[in-house]
Design an enzyme around this catalytic site. Structure first.
Site, PDB file in Angstrom:
ATOM      1  N   TYR A 299       0.837  -1.198   0.000  1.00 33.17           N
ATOM      2  CA  TYR A 299       0.000   0.000   0.000  1.00 33.17           C
ATOM      3  C   TYR A 299       0.874   1.251   0.000  1.00 33.17           C
ATOM      4  CZ  TYR A 299      -4.349  -2.503   0.981  1.00 33.17           C
ATOM      5  OH  TYR A 299      -5.443  -3.304   0.888  1.00 33.17           O
ATOM      6  N   GLU A 373     -22.509   5.429  19.552  1.00 34.10           N
ATOM      7  CA  GLU A 373     -23.306   5.698  18.355  1.00 34.10           C
ATOM      8  C   GLU A 373     -23.697   7.162  18.205  1.00 34.10           C
ATOM      9  OE1 GLU A 373     -25.464   1.589  17.086  1.00 34.10           O
ATOM     10  OE2 GLU A 373     -26.379   2.652  18.780  1.00 34.10           O
TER      11      GLU A 373
END
Length: 392
Positions: A299, A373
Site C-alpha cells: 500500500y 453511536e
C-alpha cells in the site's frame, strides 16, 4: 455541538442502519448483501446509482442544480475475520466475522449525509455541482480503492475533491482528528525463504543450518532502522512470522520468515526494501545458504492535501469548537484511501468514538470493539457542512 434539526430527526434511523450492517458483516469483495442495502437506500433518496464498481462497490450521485465541480465522500464496506465478543444485542450474526474497524459506521454516516442532502431544497439550490457517494469494497487488504479507480469511479463526472471519515477510539467522542499531510504509512509485506542442508541435531557440522542464518537475519533487520535511516524519518520493520522445523532432533532444510515494512517517506521505503534484499543475500552467502525474498502487493503512503486538511479542521472547529479539533501525528497503520489521494485532492480524518463513561474504550480490530453511536449524527453533520462550505 451544533447539529441541524434535519440530522437530529434521523438519529434513530442512523442507529438502525448501522446496527443492521453490524449484524450482517461480509468479507472483502463478498459484500453482496451490504452493497444491495446501500444501493437500496441510495435509490430511496432518488440518487443515481451504479453497482459492481471495482467488484461489489456502489456509487450514488446527487446532481446539483447546475454543472460544476464534484465533491466525493468515500465509505468502506468490508468486515474483518474476527469473532465478535461485544455481547451487544446487535452483535454479528456471521460466525467469524465482525465490523471491528467501524465500516458499518462509515457507511451509515455517508448514507445519512446523502439522505439529508437529497431531502434539503435549501442545500440543493446552492449545489452548483455534484456530490458522489463512494461505497468501497475490499479495504481490509484487498486494495478495493485501486479496483474502483480502475473501473473509473473518479470519472463521469470527474471528482475534484474527496474526503473520508474514520471512527477512532484513540480520541474521545466529540473530537475530530486531522492529519495535515502524511497520515498513514506505506505497508509492504516481505517473505524470506532460506534453504540449507538438513541433518541430525547431534551432528550439526554435517548441516548447513538455515535456522542459524535466519536468526542472524532477524537480528540484522533491526540495523536497517537504527543504522541506515535518519532518526527523524519514520520507519518500522517488524518480523511477524517464523516457521522452521518439525522435531527437536532435526536441523531442518529451510526457514520461512515474514514481516512488514512501514514507512512515511518514499525514499526510506525504497531504501528499506533494498537493504533487506542485501541482508538476505549477504547473510546467506556467509553461511553457504541460499535465500529468496519476495514482497507483497504493498500500500502507498496516505498523504492528505494540507489545504483540504485545514478546510476540514476549520469546518469541524466551527461545529465543535477549536479545542475539539486535534492535529494528529502520522501513524504506521495503512489505509487504501491513499489510492484516491494519489489521484485527487482530499483528506481523511478521524471522528472520536470512545466514551469512558459508557465503557466504550476498546481498540479497532479487536473482538470487543464498539462505538459510541452518538458519533453517527456528528459525522453526518460534518459531511453536510463540508459540502455546503465547499460549494459556497
Amino acid at each position: 455541538m451544533k447539529i441541524r434539526p434535519e440530522v437530529k430527526e434521523i438519529e434513530d434511523w442512523l442507529r438502525e442502519v448501522r446496527r443492521d450492517f453490524h449484524k450482517h458483516p461480509e468479507p472483502r469483495f463478498k459484500e453482496t448483501r451490504t452493497a444491495a442495502k446501500v444501493a437500496e437506500h441510495l435509490r430511496s433518496f432518488d440518487l443515481e446509482v451504479d453497482t459492481g464498481i471495482g467488484g461489489t462497490g456502489v456509487v450514488g450521485l446527487l446532481r446539483g442544480t447546475s454543472p460544476g465541480k464534484t465533491f466525493a465522500i468515500r465509505a468502506d464496506m468490508d468486515a474483518l475475520p474476527i469473532q465478535e465478543e461485544t455481547g451487544a444485542d446487535y452483535c454479528s450474526r456471521t460466525p467469524g466475522f465482525m465490523h471491528a474497524c467501524g465500516h458499518d459506521a462509515h457507511m451509515t454516516m455517508a448514507l445519512g449525509a446523502a439522505r439529508v442532502l437529497a431531502s434539503s431544497s435549501a442545500i440543493q439550490n446552492n449545489l452548483t455541482g455534484h456530490v458522489k457517494f463512494i461505497f468501497q469494497p475490499g479495504e481490509e487488504g484487498g486494495h478495493g480503492a485501486r479496483e474502483m479507480i480502475r473501473d473509473g469511479v473518479l470519472e463521469n463526472p470527474k471528482v475534484d475533491r474527496i474526503v473520508a471519515a474514520h471512527v477512532a477510539p484513540l480520541i474521545p467522542f466529540g473530537t475530530v482528528g486531522i492529519y495535515l499531510q502524511e497520515a498513514c504509512a506505506s505497508a509492504d509485506a516481505f517473505f524470506v525463504k532460506i534453504t540449507g542442508q538438513g541433518a541430525h541435531a547431534a551432528y550439526p557440522h554435517l548441516s548447513r543450518d538455515p535456522i542459524l542464518g535466519g536468526a542472524q537475519l532477524i537480528t540484522a533487520i533491526q540495523s536497517i532502522v537504527s543504522r541506515n535511516i535518519d532518526p527523524s524519518q519514520g520507519l518500522v520493520i517488524s518480523v511477524t512470522q517464523v516457521q522452521a522445523g518439525t522435531a527437536t532432533n532435526v536441523i531442518p532444510e529451510e526457514i520461512l520468515i515474514a514481516g512488514t515494512i512501514r514507512a512515511l517517506n518514499d525514499d526510506v521505503r525504497t531504501l528499506a526494501m533494498s537493504r533487506l534484499e542485501d541482508l538476505v543475500q549477504s547473510i546467506c552467502q556467509a553461511h553457504d545458504l541460499s535465500g529468496e525474498i519476495t514482497f507483497g502487493d504493498g500500500y502507498p503512503i496516505m498523504r492528505n492535501h494540507e489545504p483540504i486538511s485545514r478546510f476540514v479542521a476549520e469546518t469541524a472547529a466551527e461545529m465543535l469548537g477549536e479545542d475539539k479539533v486535534i492535529i494528529r501525528q502520522p501513524k504506521f497503520g495503512s489505509e487504501d484511501f491513499a489510492y484516491f489521494l494519489e489521484r485527487c485532492p482530499g483528506a481523511g480524518y478521524e471522528l472520536g468514538c470512545s466514551n469512558e463513561a459508557k465503557g466504550i474504550t476498546n481498540m479497532l480490530h479487536t473482538p470487543q470493539f464498539d462505538i459510541d453511536e452518538d458519533v453517527l449524527p456528528l459525522g453526518v453533520e460534518l459531511y453536510a457542512r463540508l459540502i455546503e462550505k465547499y460549494f459556497n
